[in-house]
Design a protein around this motif. Structure first.
Motif, PDB file in Angstrom:
ATOM      1  N   ALA A   1      -4.393 -15.984  -2.026  1.00 30.36           N
ATOM      2  CA  ALA A   1      -5.684 -15.652  -2.630  1.00 30.36           C
ATOM      3  C   ALA A   1      -5.872 -16.419  -3.929  1.00 30.36           C
ATOM      4  CB  ALA A   1      -5.758 -14.152  -2.889  1.00 30.36           C
ATOM      5  N   SER A   2      -7.119 -16.643  -4.295  1.00 20.66           N
ATOM      6  CA  SER A   2      -7.418 -17.320  -5.548  1.00 20.66           C
ATOM      7  C   SER A   2      -8.809 -16.916  -6.023  1.00 20.66           C
ATOM      8  CB  SER A   2      -7.333 -18.839  -5.373  1.00 20.66           C
ATOM      9  OG  SER A   2      -8.244 -19.277  -4.381  1.00 20.66           O
ATOM     10  N   GLY A   3      -9.080 -17.202  -7.284  1.00 21.74           N
ATOM     11  CA  GLY A   3     -10.403 -16.947  -7.835  1.00 21.74           C
ATOM     12  C   GLY A   3     -10.599 -15.573  -8.462  1.00 21.74           C
ATOM     13  N   PHE A   4      -9.534 -14.786  -8.522  1.00 19.10           N
ATOM     14  CA  PHE A   4      -9.601 -13.471  -9.159  1.00 19.10           C
ATOM     15  C   PHE A   4      -8.198 -13.105  -9.630  1.00 19.10           C
ATOM     16  CE2 PHE A   4      -7.655 -10.826  -5.830  1.00 19.10           C
ATOM     17  CZ  PHE A   4      -7.725 -11.679  -4.742  1.00 19.10           C
ATOM     18  N   SER A   5      -8.107 -12.034 -10.385  1.00 18.37           N
ATOM     19  CA  SER A   5      -6.835 -11.590 -10.915  1.00 18.37           C
ATOM     20  C   SER A   5      -6.061 -10.845  -9.834  1.00 18.37           C
ATOM     21  CB  SER A   5      -7.058 -10.695 -12.135  1.00 18.37           C
ATOM     22  OG  SER A   5      -5.821 -10.280 -12.683  1.00 18.37           O
ATOM     23  N   PHE A   6      -5.264 -11.570  -9.082  1.00 20.30           N
ATOM     24  CA  PHE A   6      -4.595 -11.049  -7.892  1.00 20.30           C
ATOM     25  C   PHE A   6      -3.784  -9.792  -8.185  1.00 20.30           C
ATOM     26  CE2 PHE A   6      -2.837 -11.488  -3.693  1.00 20.30           C
ATOM     27  CZ  PHE A   6      -1.524 -11.043  -3.777  1.00 20.30           C
TER      28      PHE A   6
ATOM     29  N   ALA B   1      -4.098  -7.496 -10.188  1.00 21.06           N
ATOM     30  CA  ALA B   1      -4.858  -6.315 -10.588  1.00 21.06           C
ATOM     31  C   ALA B   1      -5.455  -5.562  -9.410  1.00 21.06           C
ATOM     32  CB  ALA B   1      -5.969  -6.714 -11.555  1.00 21.06           C
ATOM     33  N   TYR B   2      -5.359  -6.124  -8.210  1.00 27.68           N
ATOM     34  CA  TYR B   2      -6.008  -5.539  -7.047  1.00 27.68           C
ATOM     35  C   TYR B   2      -5.001  -5.093  -6.000  1.00 27.68           C
ATOM     36  CZ  TYR B   2     -10.578  -7.234  -8.554  1.00 27.68           C
ATOM     37  OH  TYR B   2     -11.746  -7.443  -9.243  1.00 27.68           O
ATOM     38  N   ALA B   3      -5.344  -3.988  -5.325  1.00 30.93           N
ATOM     39  CA  ALA B   3      -4.672  -3.688  -4.072  1.00 30.93           C
ATOM     40  C   ALA B   3      -5.021  -4.795  -3.085  1.00 30.93           C
ATOM     41  CB  ALA B   3      -5.133  -2.334  -3.540  1.00 30.93           C
ATOM     42  N   MET B   4      -4.153  -4.996  -2.109  1.00 35.29           N
ATOM     43  CA  MET B   4      -4.412  -6.005  -1.089  1.00 35.29           C
ATOM     44  C   MET B   4      -4.325  -5.356   0.286  1.00 35.29           C
ATOM     45  SD  MET B   4      -5.244  -8.831  -2.495  1.00 35.29           S
ATOM     46  CE  MET B   4      -5.225  -9.840  -1.016  1.00 35.29           C
ATOM     47  N   ASN B   5      -5.313  -5.656   1.092  1.00 34.45           N
ATOM     48  CA  ASN B   5      -5.424  -5.092   2.440  1.00 34.45           C
ATOM     49  C   ASN B   5      -5.231  -6.157   3.504  1.00 34.45           C
ATOM     50  OD1 ASN B   5      -6.386  -2.911   0.973  1.00 34.45           O
ATOM     51  ND2 ASN B   5      -8.377  -2.845   1.950  1.00 34.45           N
ATOM     52  N   TRP B   6      -4.693  -5.760   4.629  1.00 32.04           N
ATOM     53  CA  TRP B   6      -4.769  -6.544   5.852  1.00 32.04           C
ATOM     54  C   TRP B   6      -5.658  -5.794   6.830  1.00 32.04           C
ATOM     55  CZ3 TRP B   6      -3.386 -11.393   6.982  1.00 32.04           C
ATOM     56  CH2 TRP B   6      -2.415 -12.017   6.193  1.00 32.04           C
TER      57      TRP B   6
ATOM     58  N   SER C   1      -0.495  -1.397  -2.892  1.00 32.64           N
ATOM     59  CA  SER C   1      -1.137  -1.131  -4.172  1.00 32.64           C
ATOM     60  C   SER C   1      -0.835  -2.223  -5.182  1.00 32.64           C
ATOM     61  CB  SER C   1      -0.673   0.228  -4.714  1.00 32.64           C
ATOM     62  OG  SER C   1       0.646   0.130  -5.210  1.00 32.64           O
ATOM     63  N   SER C   2      -1.633  -2.240  -6.240  1.00 34.67           N
ATOM     64  CA  SER C   2      -1.441  -3.211  -7.308  1.00 34.67           C
ATOM     65  C   SER C   2      -0.431  -2.722  -8.337  1.00 34.67           C
ATOM     66  CB  SER C   2      -2.768  -3.489  -8.008  1.00 34.67           C
ATOM     67  OG  SER C   2      -3.258  -2.299  -8.615  1.00 34.67           O
ATOM     68  N   THR C   3      -0.177  -1.439  -8.346  1.00 35.03           N
ATOM     69  CA  THR C   3       0.642  -0.862  -9.418  1.00 35.03           C
ATOM     70  C   THR C   3       2.114  -0.761  -9.020  1.00 35.03           C
ATOM     71  OG1 THR C   3      -0.027   1.308  -8.579  1.00 35.03           O
ATOM     72  CG2 THR C   3      -1.282   0.404 -10.425  1.00 35.03           C
ATOM     73  N   ASP C   4       2.428   0.185  -8.138  1.00 37.31           N
ATOM     74  CA  ASP C   4       3.823   0.387  -7.770  1.00 37.31           C
ATOM     75  C   ASP C   4       4.171  -0.266  -6.435  1.00 37.31           C
ATOM     76  OD1 ASP C   4       3.488   3.869  -6.618  1.00 37.31           O
ATOM     77  OD2 ASP C   4       2.483   2.010  -6.043  1.00 37.31           O
TER      78      ASP C   4
ATOM     79  N   SER D   1       3.852  -6.771   2.140  1.00 41.08           N
ATOM     80  CA  SER D   1       4.497  -7.049   0.859  1.00 41.08           C
ATOM     81  C   SER D   1       3.626  -8.044   0.096  1.00 41.08           C
ATOM     82  CB  SER D   1       5.912  -7.600   1.056  1.00 41.08           C
ATOM     83  OG  SER D   1       5.890  -8.813   1.779  1.00 41.08           O
ATOM     84  N   ARG D   2       3.945  -8.225  -1.176  1.00 37.06           N
ATOM     85  CA  ARG D   2       3.146  -9.150  -1.987  1.00 37.06           C
ATOM     86  C   ARG D   2       4.046  -9.844  -3.000  1.00 37.06           C
ATOM     87  NH1 ARG D   2      -1.361  -5.712  -4.712  1.00 37.06           N
ATOM     88  NH2 ARG D   2      -1.784  -7.673  -5.834  1.00 37.06           N
ATOM     89  N   ASP D   3       3.622 -11.042  -3.374  1.00 38.02           N
ATOM     90  CA  ASP D   3       4.300 -11.824  -4.409  1.00 38.02           C
ATOM     91  C   ASP D   3       3.222 -12.211  -5.416  1.00 38.02           C
ATOM     92  OD1 ASP D   3       5.556 -13.695  -6.039  1.00 38.02           O
ATOM     93  OD2 ASP D   3       6.660 -14.599  -4.386  1.00 38.02           O
ATOM     94  N   ASN D   4       3.160 -11.479  -6.513  1.00 36.38           N
ATOM     95  CA  ASN D   4       2.096 -11.737  -7.486  1.00 36.38           C
ATOM     96  C   ASN D   4       2.241 -13.103  -8.147  1.00 36.38           C
ATOM     97  OD1 ASN D   4       0.944  -9.262  -6.951  1.00 36.38           O
ATOM     98  ND2 ASN D   4       1.788  -8.247  -8.762  1.00 36.38           N
ATOM     99  N   ALA D   5       3.445 -13.610  -8.241  1.00 36.66           N
ATOM    100  CA  ALA D   5       3.652 -14.933  -8.841  1.00 36.66           C
ATOM    101  C   ALA D   5       3.034 -16.033  -7.982  1.00 36.66           C
ATOM    102  CB  ALA D   5       5.138 -15.189  -9.039  1.00 36.66           C
ATOM    103  N   LYS D   6       2.914 -15.763  -6.677  1.00 33.22           N
ATOM    104  CA  LYS D   6       2.343 -16.750  -5.756  1.00 33.22           C
ATOM    105  C   LYS D   6       0.948 -16.373  -5.290  1.00 33.22           C
ATOM    106  CE  LYS D   6       6.834 -18.236  -3.937  1.00 33.22           C
ATOM    107  NZ  LYS D   6       7.674 -18.403  -2.725  1.00 33.22           N
TER     108      LYS D   6
END
Length: 125
Positions: free
Chosen positions: A24-29, A31-36, A52-55, A71-76
């Protein structure tokens, strides 16, 4: 400009595994929950999982619980969907989207109007 680029979909046999990615790009990744989501022709797009964006807690649709892992990798700026024990009914185009939690809904609502092109997953022998 908000952008989602999904990848990793392909033809796989029943019982097989795939790992989808969404950059994803163009926003503060972070800070957001991410859905599939996934969608088959003639049907509405359905939620599959969110993280979730938090825990980084996750929730899954009953149809994929125990088989899929988000899963998510906020650095990427990337969210993943590990899909195991795939079934023919998992065949669909899979999309990711940033989400905003809603107190009355099980899954976060889509944060943006623009969707990526999705990635096709086909489960067939």
């Amino acid at each position: 400009q908000v952008q989602f680029v999904e990848s990793g979909g392909e033809l796989v046999q029943p019982g097989g595994s795939l790992r989808l990615s969404c950059e994803a790009s163009g926003f503060s990744f972070s800070a957001y929950a991410m859905n599939w989501y996934r969608q088959v022709p003639g049907k509405e797009r359905e939620e599959v999982a969110f993280i979730s964006s938090t825990d980084h807690s996750a929730k899954y649709a009953d149809s994929v619980k125990g088989r899929f892992t988000i899963s998510r990798d906020n650095a990427k700026n990337t969210v993943y969907l590990q899909m195991d024990s795939l079934k023919p009914e998992d065949t669909a185009v899979y999309y990711c989207m940033a989400g905003i939690p809603h107190p009355d809904l099980e899954f976060p609502v889509a944060a943006f109007d623009y969707w990526g092109q999705g990635t096709q997953v086909t489960v067939s022998s």
